[in-house]
Scaffold this motif. Structure first.
Motif, PDB file in Angstrom:
ATOM      1  N   GLY A   1       0.806  -1.214   0.000  1.00  0.00           N
ATOM      2  CA  GLY A   1       0.000   0.000   0.000  1.00  0.00           C
ATOM      3  C   GLY A   1       0.836   1.260   0.000  1.00  0.00           C
ATOM      4  N   LEU A   2       1.955   1.238   0.713  1.00  0.00           N
ATOM      5  CA  LEU A   2       2.844   2.402   0.743  1.00  0.00           C
ATOM      6  C   LEU A   2       3.476   2.632  -0.636  1.00  0.00           C
ATOM      7  CD1 LEU A   2       4.566   1.790   4.202  1.00  0.00           C
ATOM      8  CD2 LEU A   2       2.957   3.627   3.661  1.00  0.00           C
ATOM      9  N   PHE A   3       3.959   1.576  -1.266  1.00  0.00           N
ATOM     10  CA  PHE A   3       4.607   1.725  -2.563  1.00  0.00           C
ATOM     11  C   PHE A   3       3.626   2.150  -3.661  1.00  0.00           C
ATOM     12  CE2 PHE A   3       8.354  -0.715  -0.981  1.00  0.00           C
ATOM     13  CZ  PHE A   3       9.337   0.122  -1.481  1.00  0.00           C
ATOM     14  N   THR A   4       2.402   1.656  -3.590  1.00  0.00           N
ATOM     15  CA  THR A   4       1.415   1.966  -4.628  1.00  0.00           C
ATOM     16  C   THR A   4       0.550   3.171  -4.274  1.00  0.00           C
ATOM     17  OG1 THR A   4      -0.191   0.418  -3.663  1.00  0.00           O
ATOM     18  CG2 THR A   4       1.305  -0.444  -5.355  1.00  0.00           C
ATOM     19  N   GLU A   5       0.760   3.730  -3.086  1.00  0.00           N
ATOM     20  CA  GLU A   5      -0.033   4.851  -2.574  1.00  0.00           C
ATOM     21  C   GLU A   5      -1.526   4.507  -2.569  1.00  0.00           C
ATOM     22  OE1 GLU A   5       1.020   8.772  -3.766  1.00  0.00           O
ATOM     23  OE2 GLU A   5       3.189   8.399  -3.632  1.00  0.00           O
ATOM     24  N   ASP A   6      -1.807   3.284  -2.181  1.00  0.00           N
ATOM     25  CA  ASP A   6      -3.185   2.800  -2.052  1.00  0.00           C
ATOM     26  C   ASP A   6      -3.596   2.997  -0.594  1.00  0.00           C
ATOM     27  OD1 ASP A   6      -5.524   1.310  -1.713  1.00  0.00           O
ATOM     28  OD2 ASP A   6      -4.921  -0.198  -3.186  1.00  0.00           O
ATOM     29  N   TYR A   7      -4.265   4.103  -0.312  1.00  0.00           N
ATOM     30  CA  TYR A   7      -4.578   4.461   1.066  1.00  0.00           C
ATOM     31  C   TYR A   7      -5.576   3.493   1.693  1.00  0.00           C
ATOM     32  CZ  TYR A   7      -2.002   8.768   0.222  1.00  0.00           C
ATOM     33  OH  TYR A   7      -1.004   9.672  -0.071  1.00  0.00           O
ATOM     34  N   ASN A   8      -6.483   2.967   0.913  1.00  0.00           N
ATOM     35  CA  ASN A   8      -7.420   1.976   1.451  1.00  0.00           C
ATOM     36  C   ASN A   8      -6.696   0.708   1.881  1.00  0.00           C
ATOM     37  OD1 ASN A   8      -9.772   3.513   1.175  1.00  0.00           O
ATOM     38  ND2 ASN A   8     -10.028   2.925  -0.979  1.00  0.00           N
ATOM     39  N   LEU A   9      -5.730   0.279   1.086  1.00  0.00           N
ATOM     40  CA  LEU A   9      -4.939  -0.900   1.444  1.00  0.00           C
ATOM     41  C   LEU A   9      -4.106  -0.633   2.686  1.00  0.00           C
ATOM     42  CD1 LEU A   9      -3.877  -3.745   0.968  1.00  0.00           C
ATOM     43  CD2 LEU A   9      -2.308  -2.794  -0.765  1.00  0.00           C
ATOM     44  N   ILE A  10      -3.540   0.570   2.778  1.00  0.00           N
ATOM     45  CA  ILE A  10      -2.790   0.938   3.979  1.00  0.00           C
ATOM     46  C   ILE A  10      -3.684   0.801   5.211  1.00  0.00           C
ATOM     47  CG2 ILE A  10      -1.720   2.873   5.216  1.00  0.00           C
ATOM     48  CD1 ILE A  10      -0.732   3.872   2.445  1.00  0.00           C
ATOM     49  N   GLY A  11      -4.896   1.341   5.118  1.00  0.00           N
ATOM     50  CA  GLY A  11      -5.811   1.278   6.247  1.00  0.00           C
ATOM     51  C   GLY A  11      -6.202  -0.142   6.624  1.00  0.00           C
ATOM     52  N   ARG A  12      -6.485  -0.983   5.630  1.00  0.00           N
ATOM     53  CA  ARG A  12      -6.874  -2.378   5.899  1.00  0.00           C
ATOM     54  C   ARG A  12      -5.742  -3.159   6.557  1.00  0.00           C
ATOM     55  NH1 ARG A  12      -8.437  -2.290   0.482  1.00  0.00           N
ATOM     56  NH2 ARG A  12      -7.093  -4.064  -0.074  1.00  0.00           N
ATOM     57  N   SER A  13      -4.512  -2.725   6.305  1.00  0.00           N
ATOM     58  CA  SER A  13      -3.344  -3.471   6.782  1.00  0.00           C
ATOM     59  C   SER A  13      -2.867  -3.036   8.160  1.00  0.00           C
ATOM     60  CB  SER A  13      -2.195  -3.326   5.773  1.00  0.00           C
ATOM     61  OG  SER A  13      -2.588  -3.759   4.482  1.00  0.00           O
ATOM     62  N   LEU A  14      -3.339  -1.902   8.663  1.00  0.00           N
ATOM     63  CA  LEU A  14      -2.886  -1.394   9.966  1.00  0.00           C
ATOM     64  C   LEU A  14      -3.616  -2.107  11.105  1.00  0.00           C
ATOM     65  CD1 LEU A  14      -2.622   2.426   9.192  1.00  0.00           C
ATOM     66  CD2 LEU A  14      -0.728   0.894   9.773  1.00  0.00           C
ATOM     67  N   VAL A  15      -3.383  -3.409  11.189  1.00  0.00           N
ATOM     68  CA  VAL A  15      -4.011  -4.247  12.210  1.00  0.00           C
ATOM     69  C   VAL A  15      -2.928  -5.114  12.850  1.00  0.00           C
ATOM     70  CG1 VAL A  15      -5.784  -5.972  12.693  1.00  0.00           C
ATOM     71  CG2 VAL A  15      -6.138  -4.312  10.852  1.00  0.00           C
ATOM     72  N   ASP A  16      -2.907  -5.134  14.185  1.00  0.00           N
ATOM     73  CA  ASP A  16      -1.913  -5.901  14.934  1.00  0.00           C
ATOM     74  C   ASP A  16      -2.617  -7.017  15.704  1.00  0.00           C
ATOM     75  OD1 ASP A  16       0.122  -6.881  16.494  1.00  0.00           O
ATOM     76  OD2 ASP A  16       0.500  -5.019  17.584  1.00  0.00           O
TER      77      ASP A  16
END
Length: 311
Positions: A211-226
Motif C-alpha cells: 500500500g505504501l509503494f502503490t499509494e493505495d490508502y485503502n490498502l494501507i488502512g486495511r493493513s494497519l491491524v496488529d
C-alpha cells in the motif's frame, strides 16, 4: 573543516501496528536537538542535557554508548562532546532513546567526513537501544537515520530497506502523560504466537508495504491491524480502545500503539484529516481526565538534519 554541528533528531513511530521490531517511520514536527563537537581528548563526554532527567555519564547514556561503539570502529585520534536538548519525553513511545542514539552517531559521522554508511550507523545506534531496553532493536533508529519508512528485513545480517512514503500521508500521535518503559512492556509479551495469528500478521505487513509503494490508502488502512502485540500492550494504556474507535470515526486510515506505548498513533490521508483525528483524540482524554500531548506530523523523509554548523 566543520568541527561542530547542531542537529535535529526526529521522533519515530515503531512497529506501525503489524511490523513489530521490523517497521518504523520518522516524524517531521517533533524531535530532539543535539550539538556535537570534536575534541582533542579521546572518548565521549555528555556536557549538557536539558529537558529530561537522564544520566549524563557516558556509559549510562544511550548517546554515549552508541558513540563509543562508533569510535571503536573508526580511525580517529580525538573525541567528541555532546549536548542533548530533549524534546521527546522518555518512555513516551516515540523513540526518545533512538533520537539520542541515532543523532550522536549521525553527527559524529558527519564531522568525520562521512566514512560510514547509514547501515553501519544503525548498528552503532542499536547499542544505545540495547542500553535503554535490553534489546538492540532498529525499528526506531533506522527511520531516524534513513528518513521515511524503513523495513528491517533481517537483523542477522542486518538488512534495511527504505520504503516509499505516500505524499499525502500524515501521522497523528497522542501521548497520555504516563511513562511505559520499553523494557517493562517487553516483559509482558508472549514468546510464542499461533500460526493463525502469524499468517494474519504477515499478510498485513505485506499489505502495508504494498500500500505504501502503490499509494493505495485503502490498502494501507486495511493493513494497519496488529494481531500479536496490541492485544497485550493496550491494557497498559488508558482509554486505548476508545481513542482507536474515535480516531477511525474521525477518518483515520488506521490506529495503533506507537512503539511500546503509551503513545497512540493514527495515519491519515491529508493534513486536514490528521487534525480532525487529533481533535477526536483530545476529546477522549479530556472526557476521562487524562493529561496528554498531541502531535500532527508529515512523515519525515529526510531523517536527521543539520540545523547549523561551525568550523
Amino acid at each position: 573543516m566543520t568541527n561542530e554541528i547542531k542537529i535535529f533528531c526526529p521522533a519515530t513511530i515503531a512497529n506501525v501496528s503489524c511490523g513489530f521490531d521490523v517497521l518504523g517511520l520518522a516524524l517531521e514536527s517533533v524531535g530532539d536537538e543535539m550539538v556535537v563537537r570534536k575534541t582533542r581528548g579521546k572518548g565521549i563526554r555528555i556536557t549538557k542535557l536539558e529537558g529530561q532527567d537522564l544520566p549524563m555519564e557516558t556509559l549510562d547514556n544511550v548517546a554515549g554508548v552508541a558513540g563509543l561503539a562508533l569510535l571503536s570502529e573508526v580511525d580517529y585520534d580525538g573525541g567528541f562532546e555532546i549536548e542533548i536538548y530533549k524534546k521527546i519525553k522518555a518512555g513516551s513511545g516515540i523513540g526518545s532513546s533512538a533520537a539520542s542514539s541515532a543523532g550522536a552517531v549521525w553527527a559524529m559521522n558527519e564531522l568525520l567526513g562521512k566514512p560510514l554508511s547509514s547501515l553501519e550507523l544503525v548498528k552503532f545506534a542499536m547499542e544505545g537501544e540495547r542500553l535503554a531496553s535490553g534489546v538492540a532493536h532498529a525499528d526506531n533508529v533506522a527511520p531516524a537515520l534513513y528518513g521515511g519508512f524503513t523495513l528491517i528485513r533481517s537483523y542477522d545480517p542486518l538488512d534495511i530497506i527504505p520504503i516509499h512514503t505516500p505524499k499525502e500521508l500524515f501521522a497523528t500521535v497522542v501521548h497520555p502523560q504516563i511513562e511505559v518503559k520499553t523494557s517493562d512492556s517487553r516483559k509482558i509479551l508472549k514468546t510464542n504466537i499461533s500460526l493463525v495469528d502469524g499468517i494474519k500478521q504477515w499478510g498485513n505487513l505485506g499489505g502495508l508495504i504494498a500500500g505504501l509503494f502503490t499509494e493505495d490508502y485503502n490498502l494501507i488502512g486495511r493493513s494497519l491491524v496488529d494481531h500479536i502485540v496490541e492485544p497485550i500492550r493496550s491494557i497498559l494504556i488508558p482509554g486505548f480502545e476508545t481513542i482507536k474507535s474515535e480516531a477511525i470515526k474521525a477518518g483515520a486510515l488506521g490506529c495503533g500503539i506507537s512503539g511500546s506505548g503509551p503513545s497512540i498513533f493514527a495515519l491519515s490521508k491529508g493534513e486536514d484529516k490528521a487534525n480532525q483525528v487529533a481533535g477526536a483524540m483530545r476529546k477522549v482524554y479530556q472526557k476521562i481526565g487524562v493529561d496528554y500531548d498531541v502531535h500532527v506530523s508529515k512523515v519525515n523523509t529526510q531523517g536527521i538534519r543539520v540545523i547549523s554548523s561551525k568550523r
